[in-house]
Design an enzyme around this catalytic site. Structure first.
Site, mmCIF file in Angstrom:
data_model
loop_
_atom_site.group_PDB
_atom_site.id
_atom_site.type_symbol
_atom_site.label_atom_id
_atom_site.label_comp_id
_atom_site.label_asym_id
_atom_site.label_seq_id
_atom_site.Cartn_x
_atom_site.Cartn_y
_atom_site.Cartn_z
ATOM 1 N N LYS A 29 3.606 -14.585 3.982
ATOM 2 C CA LYS A 29 3.976 -15.452 2.868
ATOM 3 C C LYS A 29 5.502 -15.457 2.813
ATOM 4 O O LYS A 29 6.121 -15.143 1.797
ATOM 5 C CB LYS A 29 3.338 -14.895 1.566
ATOM 6 C CG LYS A 29 3.454 -15.783 0.364
ATOM 7 C CD LYS A 29 2.513 -16.973 0.361
ATOM 8 C CE LYS A 29 2.823 -17.879 -0.814
ATOM 9 N NZ LYS A 29 2.042 -19.137 -0.813
ATOM 10 N N TYR B 163 0.811 -1.221 0.000
ATOM 11 C CA TYR B 163 0.000 0.000 0.000
ATOM 12 C C TYR B 163 0.844 1.271 0.000
ATOM 13 O O TYR B 163 0.295 2.364 0.020
ATOM 14 C CB TYR B 163 -0.953 -0.008 1.206
ATOM 15 C CG TYR B 163 -2.206 -0.818 0.970
ATOM 16 C CD1 TYR B 163 -2.145 -2.196 0.834
ATOM 17 C CD2 TYR B 163 -3.451 -0.201 0.863
ATOM 18 C CE1 TYR B 163 -3.293 -2.946 0.609
ATOM 19 C CE2 TYR B 163 -4.600 -0.951 0.636
ATOM 20 C CZ TYR B 163 -4.520 -2.314 0.510
ATOM 21 O OH TYR B 163 -5.655 -3.046 0.279
ATOM 22 N N ASP C 261 -2.131 -18.366 2.200
ATOM 23 C CA ASP C 261 -2.989 -19.272 1.422
ATOM 24 C C ASP C 261 -3.620 -20.312 2.357
ATOM 25 O O ASP C 261 -4.811 -20.599 2.291
ATOM 26 C CB ASP C 261 -2.212 -19.933 0.262
ATOM 27 C CG ASP C 261 -0.857 -20.494 0.671
ATOM 28 O OD1 ASP C 261 -0.401 -20.228 1.803
ATOM 29 O OD2 ASP C 261 -0.238 -21.208 -0.148
ATOM 30 N N ASP D 68 -12.136 -9.804 4.274
ATOM 31 C CA ASP D 68 -13.391 -10.008 3.538
ATOM 32 C C ASP D 68 -13.865 -11.445 3.741
ATOM 33 O O ASP D 68 -15.063 -11.707 3.886
ATOM 34 C CB ASP D 68 -13.225 -9.714 2.037
ATOM 35 C CG ASP D 68 -13.532 -8.248 1.694
ATOM 36 O OD1 ASP D 68 -13.419 -7.384 2.596
ATOM 37 O OD2 ASP D 68 -13.892 -7.960 0.537
ATOM 38 N N ASP E 242 -6.176 -7.109 4.102
ATOM 39 C CA ASP E 242 -7.315 -6.666 3.293
ATOM 40 C C ASP E 242 -8.098 -7.878 2.802
ATOM 41 O O ASP E 242 -9.322 -7.943 2.924
ATOM 42 C CB ASP E 242 -6.798 -5.840 2.106
ATOM 43 C CG ASP E 242 -7.923 -5.408 1.185
ATOM 44 O OD1 ASP E 242 -8.968 -4.983 1.701
ATOM 45 O OD2 ASP E 242 -7.755 -5.513 -0.044
HETATM 46 C C1 IPM Z 1 -10.760 -1.905 2.921
HETATM 47 C C2 IPM Z 1 -10.896 -1.490 1.466
HETATM 48 C C3 IPM Z 1 -9.792 -0.506 1.132
HETATM 49 C C4 IPM Z 1 -8.462 -1.208 1.328
HETATM 50 C C5 IPM Z 1 -9.890 0.109 -0.262
HETATM 51 C C6 IPM Z 1 -11.254 0.705 -0.537
HETATM 52 C C7 IPM Z 1 -8.828 1.138 -0.489
HETATM 53 O O1 IPM Z 1 -10.894 -2.594 0.633
HETATM 54 O O2 IPM Z 1 -10.882 -1.025 3.786
HETATM 55 O O3 IPM Z 1 -10.572 -3.090 3.174
HETATM 56 O O4 IPM Z 1 -7.940 -1.849 0.397
HETATM 57 O O5 IPM Z 1 -7.921 -1.108 2.427
HETATM 58 MN MN MN Z 2 -10.888 -4.500 1.711
#
Ligand code: IPM
Ligand code: MN
Length: 373
Positions: free
Chosen positions: A209, A136, A242, A270, A266
């Site tokens: 990793k 990032y 992974d 999710d 990140d």
């Molecule tokens: C998150 C989002 C952000 C990230 C994006 C929107 C920049 O996916 O907060 O997880 O990658 O951190």
């Molecule tokens: Mn995200």
């Protein structure tokens, strides 16, 4: 007692979910004896499209006067992907050095998880995502061939050695982007994870990793090992990223605190959001323990639902609970989480969770529960 909090509704459903969240936090204040003075900031696509401004120096100066920002969402189909994300969300995270991205993965009672045979007692851990480094950092380049001077020397060498090609004459187009881990950057977030584990079940898992990206994550592992030595009563474990995607699904009960570099954090959060019942229930805190922190749902702005009062505000309300905790109101923070759980048990939820309530109705209902649960 008064707390001053900055609010950024942002784009799409952002303003609606923040309105619901504020109502709940205000109600918590009434019960627990504090008052929140909100200051709204007009930041997002609308302003960008009309003035060309993302975040001005003045915005940053004004935001720096707050210990907490309550953030809705940004993202709009009229703006090229990346502009608002980098210019607003990442800009705030970086500017205020919010080096911890704290993401609880907790299955609340009454919530359906796609994991067969797993319940709230199995899914209850926290991901501590590093939030300022790794891929990032924004160091990279992309260009067409015959621009040798712009090519990072190591990329050029690699290209020549690996493919026997000459970047200058043979590469039509080349792009590279690099990840950076610093000792200080790794240490502060890993230490945060260990301090957190001491208040929980005393286990920290590092996700990386290091078997392939052995420079950056080799350093990460060394620092992890050194920090761990200072916490002899905390169990530790290394997982490759992974593999961890399997274990989150198969054995979520193994995890207590997971600490991981930015990019993997990140991705795996999710996945974490799904096992805790979906993005509608996943909050996050971008924390600088001594500066300005920001609390947000981890989902986006869902532009197609904008203004319809149908979005699920629970992730935002939960982020509000984290905000209260950060401001030193742990009892209020816990009550907000109990109220969220109760509204789910009562079936008082939005469409995405199988209910038929509106965003604003859920906000009002959770606000009423917060005064009694
Ligand atoms: C998150 C989002 C952000 C990230 C994006 C929107 C920049 O996916 O907060 O997880 O990658 O951190
Ligand atoms: Mn995200």
């Amino acid at each position: 007692m008064q707390h001053r909090v900055a609010a950024i509704g942002g784009d799409g459903i952002g303003p609606e979910i923040i309105a619901a969240g504020k109502e709940v936090l205000d109600a918590a204040g009434e019960r627990f004896g504090f008052d929140i003075a909100w200051t709204d900031f007009d930041v997002g696509a609308e302003r960008y499209l009309s003035t060309g401004e993302l975040l001005t120096e003045e915005d940053l100066r004004d935001l720096s006067k707050f210990r907490a920002i309550y953030f809705g969402a940004i993202g709009d189909a009229r703006v090229k992907p990346g502009i608002l994300e980098k210019g607003i969300l990442l800009a705030i995270r970086f500017h205020f050095d919010q080096f911890v991205n704290l993401r609880p993965i907790k299955l609340l009672k009454g919530v359906t998880t796609p994991l067969a045979d797993k319940g709230p007692e199995d899914v209850d851990f926290v991901v501590v995502r590093e939030n300022t480094e790794d891929f990032y950092v924004g160091i990279g380049s992309r260009f067409s061939g015959r621009h040798e001077e712009k090519t990072l020397e190591v990329v050029r060498d690699l290209y020549n050695i690996r493919f026997g090609l000459d970047v200058e004459t043979d590469a039509d187009e080349i792009a590279y982007q690099i990840g950076v881990v610093t000792r200080q950057g790794a240490e502060r977030v890993i230490r945060y994870a260990f301090d957190l584990a001491v208040t929980r079940d005393r286990k920290v898992t590092s996700v990386d990793k290091a078997n392939v990206l052995s420079d950056v994550y080799g350093l990460w592992r060394d620092v992890f090992t050194e920090v761990a030595a200072g916490y002899p009563d905390v169990a530790t474990e290394f997982n490759f990223v992974d593999a961890v995607t399997m274990w989150f699904v198969k054995n979520p009960e193994w995890f207590d605190v997971v600490v991981t570099p930015n990019m993997f954090g990140d991705i795996i959060t999710d996945l974490g959001a799904m096992i805790q019942g979906g993005l509608g229930l996943a909050p996050g805190g971008n924390i600088n323990p001594t500066g300005t922190s920001m609390f947000e749902p981890i989902h986006g702005s869902a532009p197609k639902y904008r203004g319809q009062d149908v979005a699920n505000p629970l992730a935002t309300i939960w982020a509000g609970s984290m905000l209260l905790d950060h401001l030193g109101e742990p009892d209020a923070a816990k009550a907000v989480l109990r109220a969220i759980e109760q509204s789910i048990l009562d079936g008082f939820v939005t469409r995405d969770m199988g209910g038929e309530r509106k965003t604003s109705e859920v906000g009002r209902y959770v606000a009423s529960l917060v005064k009694k649960v």
